[in-house]
Design a protein around this motif. Structure first.
Motif, short mmCIF file in Angstrom:
data_model
loop_
_atom_site.label_atom_id
_atom_site.label_comp_id
_atom_site.label_asym_id
_atom_site.label_seq_id
_atom_site.Cartn_x
_atom_site.Cartn_y
_atom_site.Cartn_z
N TRP A 27 0.85 -1.20 0.00
CA TRP A 27 0.00 0.00 0.00
C TRP A 27 0.89 1.26 0.00
CZ3 TRP A 27 0.03 3.74 3.85
CH2 TRP A 27 -0.94 4.74 3.72
N ALA A 28 1.89 1.27 0.88
CA ALA A 28 2.74 2.47 1.03
C ALA A 28 3.62 2.68 -0.20
CB ALA A 28 3.59 2.33 2.28
N MET A 29 4.19 1.59 -0.73
CA MET A 29 5.12 1.74 -1.85
C MET A 29 4.37 2.09 -3.15
SD MET A 29 7.74 -1.27 -0.78
CE MET A 29 9.00 -1.03 -2.02
N ASP A 30 3.18 1.51 -3.34
CA ASP A 30 2.38 1.88 -4.52
C ASP A 30 2.07 3.37 -4.50
OD1 ASP A 30 2.44 -0.67 -5.41
OD2 ASP A 30 0.35 -1.16 -4.93
N LYS A 31 1.84 3.87 -3.32
CA LYS A 31 1.43 5.27 -3.17
C LYS A 31 2.63 6.22 -3.22
CE LYS A 31 -1.44 7.62 0.35
NZ LYS A 31 -2.56 8.09 -0.44
N LEU A 32 3.78 5.79 -2.68
CA LEU A 32 4.84 6.77 -2.41
C LEU A 32 6.21 6.53 -3.05
CD1 LEU A 32 3.76 7.01 1.28
CD2 LEU A 32 3.86 8.98 -0.23
N HIS A 33 6.50 5.34 -3.56
CA HIS A 33 7.81 5.10 -4.18
C HIS A 33 8.01 6.04 -5.35
CE1 HIS A 33 11.35 2.84 -5.47
NE2 HIS A 33 10.90 3.01 -6.70
N PRO A 34 9.19 6.67 -5.58
CA PRO A 34 10.46 6.48 -4.87
C PRO A 34 10.71 7.49 -3.73
CG PRO A 34 10.85 7.75 -6.86
CD PRO A 34 9.36 7.50 -6.79
N SER A 35 9.64 8.12 -3.25
CA SER A 35 9.83 9.08 -2.14
C SER A 35 9.63 8.42 -0.79
CB SER A 35 8.85 10.24 -2.29
OG SER A 35 9.28 11.07 -3.32
N ILE A 36 9.80 7.11 -0.76
CA ILE A 36 9.69 6.37 0.51
C ILE A 36 10.91 5.46 0.62
CG2 ILE A 36 8.23 4.56 -0.58
CD1 ILE A 36 6.83 4.26 2.16
N ALA A 37 11.48 5.38 1.83
CA ALA A 37 12.66 4.52 2.02
C ALA A 37 12.64 3.93 3.42
CB ALA A 37 13.93 5.33 1.80
#
Ligand code: SF4
Length: 239
Positions: A27-37
């Protein structure tokens, strides 16, 4: 935090109720990658590294090299790098600030007072983390609610007021120590060798020791301090 964002996070937590860590991460990576690490500490949140890379091989992982880590921690950073064929974004402390602190207070200043310990954590961990988080919209942690008295209210998704209102995702919030280790073993995930020597929680070498049978899993972290001060500032708001 804006009212709108607060509602969005509340709704996300309701939607993610009962979901697996992988579902939360997807859920988080679909929404926020590549601004999530992921902020990987080199300890048991290697399970999260494995999950993220399986969801997206381009997943971003960073770690903080305080300059005071154990050799086993450097070793596992490279083993993870090799296994997943990925660049780990290694963050270092500001050299001038570190030199100034050590010259004024000594190499092992952290044993002298809680304030000194917090200063060292601030310069070696919190400021490099702040620098990295300033480039992201969200970060992922391997925190679990059962790790410490300071973490019992942990949610799957939070707004991190300590770092300017960035989103913080805690996919293992509801997992136990045993669940994490079952995952690591079942998926052949590289882990820090110190875990085999009674180090359930691993930080810097001078501030971590092995725990005895029956001791709390974080008893080996800053063992000379009382439990309510035992956070390095990565997961609490600075006062
Ligand atoms: S854990 Fe210890 S050595 Fe590491 S940054 Fe904090 S006080 Fe310094």
């Amino acid at each position: 935090m804006s009212e709108e964002l607060a509602k969005e996070i509340e709704a996300a937590n309701a939607d993610l109720e009962g979901k697996t860590p992988q579902e939360i991460l997807k859920w988080a990576m679909d929404k926020l990658h590549p601004s999530i690490a992921l902020a990987w500490s080199g300890a048991e949140d290697v399970a999260v590294v494995d999950m993220m890379v399986k969801i997206n091989p381009e997943a971003r992982i960073f770690t903080l090299d305080t300059g005071r880590l154990n050799p086993e921690t450097y070793d596992v950073i490279d083993r993870v790098r090799d296994k997943y064929n990925m660049n780990i974004e290694v963050m270092f402390p500001d050299s001038e600030k570190t030199e100034e602190m050590v010259r004024a207070q000594g190499m092992n200043l952290f044993y002298k007072s809680v304030d000194n310990r917090k200063l060292c954590c601030k310069i070696r961990k919190v400021q490099p983390l702040r620098r990295q988080l300033g480039t992201l919209d969200a970060w992922v942690t391997g925190l679990r609610a059962d790790q410490a008295v300071t973490r019992t209210a942990l949610k799957r998704v939070e707004i991190d007021e300590a770092f300017g209102g960035i989103i913080k995702v805690n996919p293992l919030a509801e997992w136990t120590h045993e669940q994490v280790w079952d995952y690591i073993k079942a998926n052949d995930v590289p882990y820090n060798e110190l875990h085999n020597n009674n180090y359930p929680s691993i930080g810097c070498a001078p501030c971590t020791r092995a725990v005895k049978e029956g001791e709390d899993i974080r008893a080996g972290r800053w063992w000379w301090e009382s439990p309510d001060t035992k956070e390095c500032g990565l997961h609490v708001k600075e006062k």
